[in-house]
Write a protein that holds these residues in place. Structure first.
Motif, PDB file in Angstrom:
ATOM      1  N   LEU A  50      -0.136  -3.884 -10.900  1.00 48.88           N
ATOM      2  CA  LEU A  50       0.974  -4.566 -10.212  1.00 48.88           C
ATOM      3  C   LEU A  50       2.316  -4.204 -10.836  1.00 48.88           C
ATOM      4  N   ARG A  51       2.350  -4.144 -12.153  1.00 47.69           N
ATOM      5  CA  ARG A  51       3.602  -3.781 -12.826  1.00 47.69           C
ATOM      6  C   ARG A  51       3.969  -2.328 -12.566  1.00 47.69           C
ATOM      7  N   ARG A  72       3.670 -13.462 -12.589  1.00 52.15           N
ATOM      8  CA  ARG A  72       4.470 -12.585 -11.744  1.00 52.15           C
ATOM      9  C   ARG A  72       5.000 -13.321 -10.521  1.00 52.15           C
ATOM     10  N   GLU A 118       5.300  -2.015  -9.048  1.00 53.12           N
ATOM     11  CA  GLU A 118       6.605  -2.664  -8.923  1.00 53.12           C
ATOM     12  C   GLU A 118       7.714  -1.860  -9.608  1.00 53.12           C
ATOM     13  N   THR A 119       7.455  -1.370 -10.821  1.00 53.54           N
ATOM     14  CA  THR A 119       8.507  -0.730 -11.610  1.00 53.54           C
ATOM     15  C   THR A 119       8.508   0.787 -11.503  1.00 53.54           C
ATOM     16  N   ARG A 120       7.315   1.373 -11.331  1.00 54.29           N
ATOM     17  CA  ARG A 120       7.114   2.835 -11.269  1.00 54.29           C
ATOM     18  C   ARG A 120       7.650   3.522 -12.525  1.00 54.29           C
ATOM     19  N   HIS A 166       0.438  -0.833   1.704  1.00 49.98           N
ATOM     20  CA  HIS A 166       1.630  -1.622   1.411  1.00 49.98           C
ATOM     21  C   HIS A 166       2.874  -1.001   2.058  1.00 49.98           C
ATOM     22  N   ASN A 207       4.774 -12.711  -0.231  1.00 52.04           N
ATOM     23  CA  ASN A 207       5.738 -11.702  -0.664  1.00 52.04           C
ATOM     24  C   ASN A 207       5.024 -10.386  -0.976  1.00 52.04           C
ATOM     25  N   GLY A 208       5.778  -9.364  -1.300  1.00 52.49           N
ATOM     26  CA  GLY A 208       5.210  -8.033  -1.478  1.00 52.49           C
ATOM     27  C   GLY A 208       4.142  -7.961  -2.561  1.00 52.49           C
ATOM     28  N   GLY A 209       4.384  -8.630  -3.682  1.00 55.76           N
ATOM     29  CA  GLY A 209       3.416  -8.581  -4.774  1.00 55.76           C
ATOM     30  C   GLY A 209       2.112  -9.268  -4.427  1.00 55.76           C
ATOM     31  N   TYR A 242       6.237   4.438  -3.698  1.00 56.25           N
ATOM     32  CA  TYR A 242       5.277   4.537  -4.796  1.00 56.25           C
ATOM     33  C   TYR A 242       4.679   5.931  -4.879  1.00 56.25           C
ATOM     34  N   GLN A 264       5.720  -0.520   0.872  1.00 58.68           N
ATOM     35  CA  GLN A 264       6.470   0.313  -0.076  1.00 58.68           C
ATOM     36  C   GLN A 264       5.661   1.523  -0.555  1.00 58.68           C
TER      37      GLN A 264
END
Length: 523
Positions: A175-176, A130, A179-181, A217, A310-312, A223, A219
């Protein structure tokens, strides 16, 4: 005057020359590294890892039986259920599935343990992908192979080591999902988290870390205002439903077992928490030194690089911190035991964060050197340390008696058949000997004595068990076990007491000896 806190150990000039004109012996390793993004280098690394370390375990324990935890895992898996007396069911399920494909032998279970470790490293690589490509993906795996986690901890396949694979899988899916929701990844995150909990309830700390990391986080609003976390929660509860139903029906047996580890005072819990953290640091010592040798003086950039994640990676760092801090907080509040081995499966996150958060390129020279170091340790362990370990244990034995398991099982089965003329159906006594006899005896008796004995009954009813008879085994230097066995045998009304010596053997060489007491109830 040189005032740097860390001298430049990176050998930058040497690395540059080597990358321009590599030595002949480095060429195969460089071609292997070229195959990382092509998709074959990492699988090859993991296949070699499984082969070498399975060989190590087979040689090192060639004169001994499997660890009692492994035998217990196999015993649980003999009966598929939604839970077991001590633990949730995943470890038993895995052992049952494995033994439908592979023989009931020591090497088979060593292979299972190392396959589980390799699968864990594969899932770690999914997480690394990732954030980075190429050599850094391999460096993450090589550094983890320098910890004791994926060889020595993994070989005891139990509720702890089964988490080696479930934690990185659950982390990757979370994590996925964050990130994608999207619905597929949200379902996968909830299901993978439930799978981790089905491995061991300790995984609740991982799930709580997911939630707290998401809250912390930047974001978080995007989420939590999406359907993703609620889909994950529903999928997780759905995957756990049958186990929760079993848990209620069984009176929470695994929870009661877990609460047995919650009887410490604050001072003891504080001491355990300190040793918990120190144990994790010790497990990471060799990878940390190796990494410092790779980056040299650039280690000074670490604080700035961690601040600029970074965010991840920032999300992953919050999860990693949570998996260490939450157990400590729980131990201090609840007074629970806290061995560091309970958290070894989460160390991969710290390695991923530090390696993937490094902004500068790592020279191939260093990647090859780390690969050679890792391979050299593994080969030396399999060819030198393993035979020495086997020889030492043949002469000195194990506290739990692993060097006598097979001999005890064979002798107990022989004496039972001599007296009764029928297969041995049930075995009890000291847990390690009973489980070993269940595994190594040609009759594969069920572990457990009648309900009248001082331990829980096995599957069948007391009447059926007593009609068919049973054997209870203790080492002669275990008076508590002998007392329980004798009382249980006396309640049966008729028994025979036998005593015999067993010797450890390695390639025909006789080592240490120990006396075994057998109580044989023939009806």
């Amino acid at each position: 005057m040189q005032t740097d806190m860390f001298p430049d150990l990176a050998f930058a000039a040497t690395a540059e020359r080597s990358d321009r004109n590599p030595a002949a012996w480095r060429q195969p390793l460089l071609r292997w590294l070229d195959g990382i993004e092509a998709g074959w280098a990492v699988p090859l690394l993991l296949l070699c890892f499984v082969a070498v370390w399975t060989g190590y375990l087979t040689i090192a324990y060639s004169g001994a039986g499997l660890h009692p935890d492994v035998l217990e895992t196999w015993a649980f898996g003999r009966q598929l259920a939604w839970g077991y007396a001590k633990h949730p069911p995943l470890m038993g399920w895995v052992a049952r599935a494995w033994t439908t494909m592979f023989p009931l032998s020591d090497w088979s279970f060593h292979l299972m343990a190392m396959t589980n470790a390799a699968l864990a490293l594969w899932f770690v690589d999914l997480v690394s992908r990732r954030f980075v490509t190429g050599d850094k993906r391999v460096i993450v795996l090589l550094l983890l192979m320098l910890t004791p986690t994926y060889q020595f901890h993994a070989q005891r396949f139990n509720a702890n080591s089964v988490q080696l694979a479930t934690w990185p899988l659950a982390t990757y899916c979370f994590l996925r999902a964050f990130e994608t929701r999207t619905m597929p990844w949200s379902i996968a995150a909830g299901t993978a988290a439930a799978l981790a909990v089905l491995g061991k309830y300790y995984s609740i700390f991982l799930v709580m870390s997911f939630a707290l990391a998401a809250i912390a986080h930047p974001q978080r609003r995007a989420y939590f205002t999406s359907a993703s976390p609620w889909i994950s929660a529903a999928a997780g509860l759905g995957a756990l439903f049958m186990h929760l139903d079993w848990l209620v029906a069984s009176g929470g047996a695994p929870i009661q077992h877990a609460l047995a580890h919650a009887a410490s005072d604050l001072a003891t819990s504080a001491r355990d928490s300190l040793f918990f953290v120190l144990g994790l640091l010790a497990a990471m010592a060799l990878p940390a030194v190796t990494w410092i040798m790779v980056v040299g003086a650039r280690i000074r950039r670490l604080p700035a690089e961690m601040a600029a994640l970074n965010g991840g990676l920032r999300l992953l760092s919050s999860i990693a911190i949570g998996t260490v801090s939450l157990p400590v907080v729980n131990a201090l509040i609840m007074g629970t035991d806290l061995p560091s081995l309970w958290a070894l499966q989460g160390l991969f996150m710290f390695v991923v964060i530090i390696v993937c958060g490094t902004s500068h390129r790592i020279a191939r020279f260093h990647t090859v050197n780390v690969a050679v170091l890792t391979a050299g340790i593994a080969v030396a362990a399999a060819t030198v340390a393993a035979p020495l370990h086997a020889l030492y244990r043949n002469n000195h034995g194990y506290e739990e008696g692993r060097t006598y398991y097979r001999q005890t099982a064979e002798e107990a089965t022989r004496q039972w058949r001599e007296l009764t003329g029928r297969p041995l159906a049930y075995i009890g006594g000291t847990e390690s000997l009973a489980l070993a006899t269940a595994f190594y005896s040609a009759d594969h008796p069920h572990y457990g004595l009648p309900a009248a004995a001082d331990q829980p009954a096995a599957d069948p009813s007391r009447e059926t068990t007593e009609e068919r008879g049973w054997v209870s085994l203790c080492f002669r230097d275990q008076p508590d076990c002998i007392g329980r066995a004798e009382r249980a045998a006396a309640r049966a009304g008729h028994f025979i007491r036998r005593e015999f010596l067993v010797h450890s053997r390695l390639l025909g060489n006789v080592g240490c000896e120990r006396a075994v007491v057998a109580y044989i109830v023939t009806r």
